[in-house]
Scaffold this motif. Structure first.
Motif, PDB file in Angstrom:
ATOM      1  N   ALA A 169      -5.681-112.703 -18.317  1.00 23.31           N
ATOM      2  CA  ALA A 169      -5.418-113.525 -17.127  1.00 23.31           C
ATOM      3  C   ALA A 169      -6.222-113.020 -15.932  1.00 23.31           C
ATOM      4  O   ALA A 169      -6.756-113.819 -15.149  1.00 23.31           O
ATOM      5  CB  ALA A 169      -3.928-113.506 -16.813  1.00 23.31           C
TER       6      ALA A 169
ATOM      7  N   VAL B 171      -3.239-118.747 -11.767  1.00 20.90           N
ATOM      8  CA  VAL B 171      -3.615-118.368 -13.125  1.00 20.90           C
ATOM      9  C   VAL B 171      -2.334-118.244 -13.938  1.00 20.90           C
ATOM     10  O   VAL B 171      -1.494-117.389 -13.643  1.00 20.90           O
ATOM     11  CB  VAL B 171      -4.393-117.042 -13.154  1.00 20.90           C
TER      12      VAL B 171
ATOM     13  N   ARG C 218      -5.417-120.986  -5.841  1.00 18.96           N
ATOM     14  CA  ARG C 218      -5.433-121.163  -7.293  1.00 18.96           C
ATOM     15  C   ARG C 218      -4.244-120.447  -7.942  1.00 18.96           C
ATOM     16  O   ARG C 218      -3.707-119.472  -7.411  1.00 18.96           O
ATOM     17  CB  ARG C 218      -6.720-120.603  -7.888  1.00 18.96           C
TER      18      ARG C 218
ATOM     19  N   ARG D  53      -9.710-114.120 -16.361  1.00 20.39           N
ATOM     20  CA  ARG D  53      -9.855-115.569 -16.191  1.00 20.39           C
ATOM     21  C   ARG D  53      -9.947-115.947 -14.714  1.00 20.39           C
ATOM     22  O   ARG D  53     -10.641-116.895 -14.349  1.00 20.39           O
ATOM     23  CB  ARG D  53      -8.672-116.285 -16.849  1.00 20.39           C
ATOM     24  N   GLY D  54      -9.256-115.207 -13.860  1.00 12.86           N
ATOM     25  CA  GLY D  54      -9.270-115.544 -12.445  1.00 12.86           C
ATOM     26  C   GLY D  54     -10.284-114.772 -11.624  1.00 12.86           C
ATOM     27  O   GLY D  54     -10.440-115.026 -10.424  1.00 12.86           O
TER      28      GLY D  54
ATOM     29  N   SER E 289      -8.132-121.670 -14.435  1.00  6.36           N
ATOM     30  CA  SER E 289      -7.097-121.587 -13.407  1.00  6.36           C
ATOM     31  C   SER E 289      -6.677-123.004 -12.999  1.00  6.36           C
ATOM     32  O   SER E 289      -7.312-123.989 -13.387  1.00  6.36           O
ATOM     33  CB  SER E 289      -7.595-120.805 -12.186  1.00  6.36           C
ATOM     34  N   ARG E 290      -5.610-123.106 -12.231  1.00 10.48           N
ATOM     35  CA  ARG E 290      -5.131-124.407 -11.768  1.00 10.48           C
ATOM     36  C   ARG E 290      -5.072-124.421 -10.248  1.00 10.48           C
ATOM     37  O   ARG E 290      -4.926-123.378  -9.601  1.00 10.48           O
ATOM     38  CB  ARG E 290      -3.716-124.683 -12.314  1.00 10.48           C
TER      39      ARG E 290
ATOM     40  N   TYR F 223       1.765-126.498 -10.096  1.00  9.22           N
ATOM     41  CA  TYR F 223       0.302-126.453 -10.204  1.00  9.22           C
ATOM     42  C   TYR F 223      -0.295-127.848 -10.278  1.00  9.22           C
ATOM     43  O   TYR F 223       0.359-128.821 -10.642  1.00  9.22           O
ATOM     44  CB  TYR F 223      -0.139-125.611 -11.400  1.00  9.22           C
TER      45      TYR F 223
ATOM     46  N   GLU G 292      -6.547-128.642 -13.419  1.00  9.27           N
ATOM     47  CA  GLU G 292      -7.152-127.472 -14.066  1.00  9.27           C
ATOM     48  C   GLU G 292      -8.606-127.344 -13.622  1.00  9.27           C
ATOM     49  O   GLU G 292      -9.328-128.336 -13.483  1.00  9.27           O
ATOM     50  CB  GLU G 292      -7.078-127.596 -15.583  1.00  9.27           C
TER      51      GLU G 292
ATOM     52  N   PHE H 118      -0.600-115.390  -9.725  1.00  9.13           N
ATOM     53  CA  PHE H 118      -0.358-115.499 -11.163  1.00  9.13           C
ATOM     54  C   PHE H 118       1.022-116.111 -11.369  1.00  9.13           C
ATOM     55  O   PHE H 118       2.025-115.603 -10.856  1.00  9.13           O
ATOM     56  CB  PHE H 118      -0.439-114.122 -11.820  1.00  9.13           C
TER      57      PHE H 118
ATOM     58  N   LEU I 145      -5.822-116.173  -5.374  1.00  9.43           N
ATOM     59  CA  LEU I 145      -5.123-116.501  -6.608  1.00  9.43           C
ATOM     60  C   LEU I 145      -3.742-115.866  -6.640  1.00  9.43           C
ATOM     61  O   LEU I 145      -3.543-114.747  -6.173  1.00  9.43           O
ATOM     62  CB  LEU I 145      -5.904-116.008  -7.825  1.00  9.43           C
TER      63      LEU I 145
END
Length: 489
Positions: A135, A278, A276, A138-139, A175-176, A167, A170, A151, A149
């Motif tokens: 995770a 994640v 964002r 990913r962010g 991430s969203r 959220y 995508e 989580f 961001l």
């Protein structure tokens, strides 16, 4: 962006008191300093779970924000597991998480560098560390490019004890968009959130560049930004610690990261900071109360979780925590039992949030049981007040190899010291004595004295105090290795 070109600075926020985990968690020894789920403390686990990220990017030693009282044990615990802090910022008093992060960002950005900060509370449990690493990875690119961001935990039940994140679309990196923060819901609303599939639990984990946070806090709460900057610029160095100036910090508003910035970010596109989320599915828990600890511990066939010396008969779904002696339970059903040397908690597992009400009542009545344990940790070692009565107190004292207590004097008490094991170097007035096992000395009232351990093994002594006043604030210090004030212990 190449991940190896990014510097990741872990920021560990270690200022909570964990009142709902009383009597194990106390203000001067809160839950993050306790080994609740294994042999490592929650603070140590927070630092250790960064291991493995180093291969994919540059990970700095963690920066820590904690309160003054916990500074020595915090530094020691991180050093013990090979994760010494790059800096430890000392808050003179708590102002919630937004000021703590602002101070950390000022420290991270002080020389013009601008690392990506991975902001982690010190008292959470993450069972699946590889999923946590994935995770973060990913962010990472979005955070490096200027996004902020959070989580979001993939929910497993309709939970009313957590805030929620809704959220949106995508993004290419997985991430969203962060659409909204939502307060802790009632049960019906929580079920609706769970069924919709559009909500995640608010984890309290964040990631952003230091400059991005400073820009956001200056925009949304200029008073906080100004007070934190003034307090940081007036900070003083104390051994390995950075003491934030208490006068300037007193002007700082108290607010959380969520309220101060994150809830407002999506509605402020003019700021140019994308918000964002994640998603994180990693067996996360904030261990906020005893039922949450029961959730993450291993259990027997009857659903009981136990720690310490325990014996259960005909019991189901319970948590029994024994700290200093055997605790036996018969016919317990969804019950919490927590035993320490000076207090015992018995609670229905469905009512563990109400433990904070007990703590509030104890505070209102002036009890010290909310502040300290019977066993008190000091930078030189620890002491345990094993007995006390009218005009006397008995302590077991352990001094680490090479450590010394301050050169001090008491106005109201005399002390008798008996060496149980190790070697003691004792300053007693104008004499310096070297005592071994079974030897003793007497410190008269008003004598300047010091206890040191010149050996390579721990020194253990029994101290008997006698006098008209035996409080810890009856100390006049003349020299102290640790830069402590007279009432600092």
């Amino acid at each position: 962006m190449n991940p190896t070109a990014i510097t990741l600075l872990p920021i560990i926020l270690s200022g909570g008191s964990g009142t709902r985990l009383w009597p194990l968690s106390r203000e001067t020894y809160p839950k993050q300093l306790l080994a609740l789920t294994g042999t490592a403390t929650l603070l140590q686990e927070t630092a250790l779970r960064l291991g493995g990220l180093e291969g994919a990017l540059q990970v700095s030693s963690p920066g820590v924000v904690c309160n003054v009282e916990c500074r020595f044990i915090t530094a020691e615990q991180l050093q013990t597991v090979g994760k010494p802090a790059s800096f430890i910022l000392l808050e003179p008093f708590g102002r919630n998480t937004a000021p703590a992060l602002t101070l950390a960002a000022l420290q991270a950005h002080r020389d013009g560098s601008d690392p990506v900060m991975l902001v982690m509370p010190a008292d959470h449990v993450i069972g699946d560390v590889p999923a946590f690493h994935a995770a973060v990875q990913r962010g990472l690119a979005a955070a490096a490019d200027g996004a902020m961001l959070t989580f979001g935990i993939v929910p497993t039940r309709a939970e009313t004890g957590y805030g929620y994140l809704r959220y949106g679309d995508e993004q290419a990196d997985g991430s969203r968009q962060l659409a909204a923060f939502v307060e802790k819901p009632d049960l019906e609303t929580a079920r609706r959130y769970l069924d919709s599939g559009e909500y995640l639990w608010n984890s309290g984990l964040f990631m952003m560049r230091a400059s991005v946070w400073l820009k956001a806090i200056a925009h949304f709460d200029p008073a906080m930004a100004t007070a934190c900057t003034a307090a940081f610029e007036a900070a003083s160095r104390d051994i390995d610690f950075i003491r934030i100036d208490p006068i300037a910090f007193a002007a700082c508003p108290s607010d959380s990261i969520d309220y101060a910035v994150m809830e407002k970010l999506a509605a402020a596109p003019e700021l140019g900071i994308p918000a964002r989320i994640v998603p994180l599915d990693a067996n996360w828990s904030d261990v906020g109360a005893w039922d949450a600890l029961w959730d993450v511990l291993d259990k027997d066939a009857a659903g009981n979780a136990t720690r310490g010396h325990t014996l259960l008969e005909g019991s189901t779904g319970s948590l029994v925590f024994a700290g200093s002696r055997l605790v036996a339970g018969v016919g317990l059903d969804n019950i919490i039992v927590v035993e320490t040397a000076d207090a015992v908690l018995v609670a229905d597992k469905s009512r563990t949030q109400d433990v904070k009400k007990i703590v509030a009542r104890l505070k209102a009545e002036g009890h010290t049981l909310t502040d300290t344990h019977r066993k008190v940790h000091r930078p030189w070692g620890w002491y345990d007040s094993i007995d006390a009565g009218d005009r006397f107190q008995v302590k077991r004292i352990v001094v680490k190899p090479g450590a010394s207590l301050s050169l001090q004097m008491h106005h109201h008490r005399a002390e008798h010291w008996v060496v149980v094991s190790g070697t003691a170097e004792i300053t007693n007035g104008d004499k310096v004595l070297l005592l071994s096992e079974n030897e003793s000395t007497y410190i008269p009232l008003g004598h300047v004295h010091r206890l040191s351990n010149p050996g390579k093994m721990p020194l253990e002594i029994i101290e008997v105090q006698s006098g008209s006043y035996l409080g810890e604030d009856d100390i006049v210090r003349f020299e102290d290795t640790y830069g402590r004030a007279p009432a600092d212990g």
